[in-house]
Design an enzyme around this catalytic site. Sequence first.
Site, short mmCIF file in Angstrom:
data_model
loop_
_atom_site.label_atom_id
_atom_site.label_comp_id
_atom_site.label_asym_id
_atom_site.label_seq_id
_atom_site.Cartn_x
_atom_site.Cartn_y
_atom_site.Cartn_z
N CYS A 53 0.76 -1.23 -0.11
CA CYS A 53 0.14 -0.18 -0.09
C CYS A 53 0.94 1.18 -0.10
CB CYS A 53 -0.96 0.12 1.18
SG CYS A 53 -0.17 0.11 2.61
N ASP A 108 2.25 2.69 2.74
CA ASP A 108 2.25 3.57 3.87
C ASP A 108 3.44 3.34 4.71
OD1 ASP A 108 -0.27 4.08 3.05
OD2 ASP A 108 -1.57 2.87 4.43
N CYS A 123 -2.97 5.02 6.07
CA CYS A 123 -4.70 4.90 5.76
C CYS A 123 -5.11 5.21 7.48
CB CYS A 123 -5.18 3.60 5.21
SG CYS A 123 -4.58 2.33 6.66
N CYS A 140 -2.16 -3.34 8.72
CA CYS A 140 -2.01 -1.74 9.07
C CYS A 140 -1.53 -1.68 10.65
CB CYS A 140 -3.13 -0.88 8.96
SG CYS A 140 -4.02 -1.22 7.45
FE1 FES Z 1 -1.51 0.55 4.15
FE2 FES Z 1 -3.51 0.52 5.92
S1 FES Z 1 -3.59 0.18 3.84
S2 FES Z 1 -1.15 0.57 6.23
#
Ligand code: FES
Length: 126
Positions: A35, A37, A61, A105
């Site tokens: 993702c 992140d 997110c 996450c």
């Molecule tokens: Fe990447 Fe939540 S979607 S940490």
Amino acid sequence: MALYSDVVMDHFRNPRNVGVIEDANGIGEEGNAVCGDIMKIYLKINDDEIIEDVKFETFGCTSAIASSSMATEMIKGKPVSEALELSNKAVAEALQGLPENKMHCSVLAEEAIKKAIEDYQSRKNK
Ligand code: FES
């Protein structure tokens, strides 16, 4: 059913412990390649191995921000040994659950904290 619990939404809207500790003695960063992140954790650990302060910066997110906020609350004032035991499942439970496809996450929080503690330990052993 709502996708996110009230606790998740509260920590997402009013995240605790956001920011940087300038004189941190443990810093850890973890990212998720899928993702994209990223979470960064700053620790201020005292001579008694107690986490006096903790802050985070998260580019991520809703679940990642809520997990960072909750995880930092859970380790603040705690011994390093206890913080090392913090699991992503415990963070997710404290958030009254995360959707199954958002469990990864909370792993960012567990891993970033572990890396920050490892950083602290390697600085100490120098
Ligand atoms: Fe990447 Fe939540 S979607 S940490």
